[in-house]
Design a protein around this motif. Structure first.
Motif, mmCIF file in Angstrom:
data_model
loop_
_atom_site.group_PDB
_atom_site.id
_atom_site.type_symbol
_atom_site.label_atom_id
_atom_site.label_comp_id
_atom_site.label_asym_id
_atom_site.label_seq_id
_atom_site.Cartn_x
_atom_site.Cartn_y
_atom_site.Cartn_z
ATOM 1 N N ALA A 176 22.999 53.808 19.099
ATOM 2 C CA ALA A 176 21.849 53.777 18.191
ATOM 3 C C ALA A 176 21.238 55.164 18.003
ATOM 4 C CB ALA A 176 20.789 52.816 18.720
ATOM 5 N N TRP A 234 23.342 42.018 6.973
ATOM 6 C CA TRP A 234 22.107 42.530 7.560
ATOM 7 C C TRP A 234 20.967 42.545 6.547
ATOM 8 C CZ3 TRP A 234 22.161 42.421 12.516
ATOM 9 C CH2 TRP A 234 23.363 42.622 13.207
ATOM 10 N N ALA A 292 20.485 39.487 11.255
ATOM 11 C CA ALA A 292 21.669 38.831 10.702
ATOM 12 C C ALA A 292 21.898 37.535 11.463
ATOM 13 C CB ALA A 292 22.898 39.747 10.809
ATOM 14 N N GLN A 297 29.293 44.699 17.448
ATOM 15 C CA GLN A 297 29.449 44.223 16.075
ATOM 16 C C GLN A 297 30.914 44.023 15.720
ATOM 17 O OE1 GLN A 297 27.167 46.180 12.981
ATOM 18 N NE2 GLN A 297 25.555 46.760 14.422
ATOM 19 N N ALA A 343 20.472 44.147 14.886
ATOM 20 C CA ALA A 343 21.385 45.290 15.032
ATOM 21 C C ALA A 343 20.693 46.428 15.775
ATOM 22 C CB ALA A 343 21.859 45.775 13.668
ATOM 23 N N GLY A 349 24.384 48.772 6.336
ATOM 24 C CA GLY A 349 25.764 48.376 6.565
ATOM 25 C C GLY A 349 26.504 48.337 5.246
ATOM 26 N N ASP A 375 25.829 50.082 17.394
ATOM 27 C CA ASP A 375 27.013 49.279 17.058
ATOM 28 C C ASP A 375 27.008 47.939 17.779
ATOM 29 O OD1 ASP A 375 27.598 49.991 19.670
ATOM 30 O OD2 ASP A 375 29.393 51.158 19.179
ATOM 31 N N GLN A 376 25.856 47.545 18.303
ATOM 32 C CA GLN A 376 25.709 46.298 19.048
ATOM 33 C C GLN A 376 24.813 45.320 18.296
ATOM 34 O OE1 GLN A 376 27.271 45.906 22.336
ATOM 35 N NE2 GLN A 376 28.310 47.702 21.458
ATOM 36 N N ILE A 377 24.867 44.059 18.734
ATOM 37 C CA ILE A 377 23.978 43.015 18.229
ATOM 38 C C ILE A 377 23.219 42.438 19.415
ATOM 39 C CG2 ILE A 377 23.790 40.824 17.001
ATOM 40 C CD1 ILE A 377 26.596 41.366 15.856
ATOM 41 N N SER A 417 24.131 56.765 12.423
ATOM 42 C CA SER A 417 24.082 55.321 12.620
ATOM 43 C C SER A 417 23.201 54.670 11.563
ATOM 44 C CB SER A 417 23.540 54.989 14.014
ATOM 45 O OG SER A 417 23.344 53.594 14.161
ATOM 46 N N ASP A 418 23.675 53.551 11.011
ATOM 47 C CA ASP A 418 22.853 52.770 10.086
ATOM 48 C C ASP A 418 21.742 52.029 10.820
ATOM 49 O OD1 ASP A 418 23.983 53.414 7.674
ATOM 50 O OD2 ASP A 418 25.099 51.547 7.430
ATOM 51 N N PHE A 419 21.929 51.856 12.147
ATOM 52 C CA PHE A 419 21.059 50.933 12.874
ATOM 53 C C PHE A 419 20.425 51.579 14.101
ATOM 54 C CE2 PHE A 419 24.617 48.273 11.095
ATOM 55 C CZ PHE A 419 23.904 47.808 9.997
#
Length: 443
Positions: A20, A278, A35, A127, A51, A432, A54-56, A25-27
């Motif tokens: 993150a 997302w 999501a 993700q 998000a 995303g 790269d994790q949820i 990173s987008d998130f």
């Protein structure tokens, strides 16, 4: 009307999830979009996720281990039921104060040094190991036409002497779309069948559409709704918006040309629409608000569509990109190729104006309803949000870097759309991507 900057937007915040903290990173922790997901290939129930890099983060699992304890504004049966639901509708219905409190709680427990890190590690899923469902049960879908650049470019193709109809600058134009055929990113759909009228024929013919196109749009998810007969005033409109996503409203242009008069699109649009998994909250986008202006020579909005807050910060600075990967490119291992880059700030009508206009006649919106912005084209030719514009109605084929040409989409083509907001001194907020693939028509 507008959500203000607060501690969740602090550009210096870092997360204990290392990915993150990557600049591209987008998130990052300043985003925290929602999501609906499950582990790919499993029979698990779909559940709500957030998000982070790269994790949820599994929201229900985090709530179950009391990681959000102490945020008393989140406690109670309604919140517990909402976070354990298989879609976002319940959470959407709880309203803006709860969304904001949840965002603050998530920001604090995901920051570096948070005491909850050890507990929450087990609540994460990569993700890359997940599959997604629609974020919400979409009861109704309305598509608007908010880009004056798109409306003018398309109008010139059909009405060279009168490209923009007189109502466009007075009223947000929209039509009621089909919710049942909306799918999440990765959607594959068949080339639709329908009636078209060849230029040299007096009579229409039936068969597969030949002029398949995409439309680059922003999707607007309604949170708490309004009762039938009531309306949502412009000052409160954004408090009824849960967040934004990416939307590709696929179009069969030859079917559309034959059917759209006098009542507008029908079979040319209702076979498929695809959204990103997302949903980015308006609060996350607060640093990317822009002043909204209307050319002084144009009619100014009627009173119900006007406010000082709208003028100060009713627009959003969101970059929107379209890429194409043909079947040959996939076979050859060639990456998708950019076709255009536009921005949501060019929109002639804003998010709040769309919500207010939709309800001014007493129409009731419900949690999970989706509004489409319409194709988001900018003023420059390379900012066009559809092939119809990029090829000038099919007159100028696009030549890709591998030598292939496109006038409209071919079977096997995958269109990918990405969105992000980024500027110096502020954390990047990404959406995303949304991807969809055109399959051959059914035989």
């Amino acid at each position: 009307m507008t959500l203000q900057l607060n501690e969740t937007h602090d550009v210096l915040l870092r997360s204990w999830v290392p990915s993150a903290n990557q600049p591209e990173s987008d998130f990052p922790i300043q985003n925290l979009p929602f999501a609906v997901f499950r582990r790919a290939g499993s029979n698990q129930a779909f559940r709500i996720g957030v998000a982070i890099g790269d994790q949820i983060l599994d929201l229900a699992a985090a709530h179950a281990v009391h990681a959000l304890a102490g945020y008393t504004e989140l406690q109670g049966g309604h919140f517990t039921a909402a976070v354990n639901a298989p879609n976002l509708n319940g959470l959407m219905n709880l309203g803006a104060p709860v969304w904001s409190a949840l965002r603050l709680a998530l920001s604090r427990v995901l920051r570096e040094g948070a005491a909850q890190q050890g507990t929450l590690q087990a609540c994460l899923l990569a993700q890359s190991a997940a599959e997604f469902a629609l974020p919400a049960q979409i009861g109704d879908y309305t598509d608007f036409y908010t880009s004056i650049h798109h409306a003018t470019a398309v109008g010139k193709l059909f009405r060279p002497d009168n490209p923009l109809l007189p109502n466009y600058k007075w009223v947000p134009i929209g039509y009621h779309g089909r919710a049942s055929s909306i799918g999440v990113s990765g959607q594959q759909f068949r080339r639709p069948l329908g009636q078209t009228k060849p230029p040299a024929s007096d009579d229409p013919v039936f068969g597969p559409a030949k002029r398949m196109d995409y439309e680059l749009e922003i999707g607007i998810f309604i949170g708490s709704g309004n009762a039938l007969g009531d309306h949502i005033g412009i000052e409160k409109a954004e408090s009824h918006v849960f967040g934004l996503c990416l939307l590709n409203d696929w179009s069969a242009r030859d079917v559309q040309a034959w059917e759209y008069q006098p009542l507008g699109p029908f079979l040319a649009k209702n076979f498929a629409s695809t959204i990103s998994p997302w949903v980015v909250t308006l609060e996350a986008l607060a640093p990317y608000r822009r002043a909204w202006t209307r050319d002084a020579a144009d009619p100014q909005p009627m009173a119900y569509l006007e406010s000082a807050a709208l003028r100060d910060g009713g627009a959003f600075d969101i970059e929107l990109e379209v890429l194409l990967q043909t079947e040959k490119m996939r076979h050859d291992g060639v990456a998708p190729e950019r076709l255009s880059l536009s921005n949501f700030r060019h929109s002639y009508w804003t998010v709040s104006q769309l919500v207010t206009h939709h309800t001014v006649n007493g129409c009731n919106l419900n949690p999970g309803d989706l509004l489409g912005s319409g194709t988001q084209s900018g003023p420059a030719p390379e900012e066009a949000g559809s092939l119809l514009e990029l090829t000038e109605g099919g007159k100028k084929p696009l030549t890709l870097s591998n030598g292939e040409q496109r006038i409209f989409m071919e079977d096997g083509d995958t269109v990918i759309m990405r969105g992000w907001a980024q500027k110096d001194g502020v954390a990047r907020v990404g959406f995303g991507e949304v991807a969809g693939t055109l399959l051959p028509a059914r035989t």
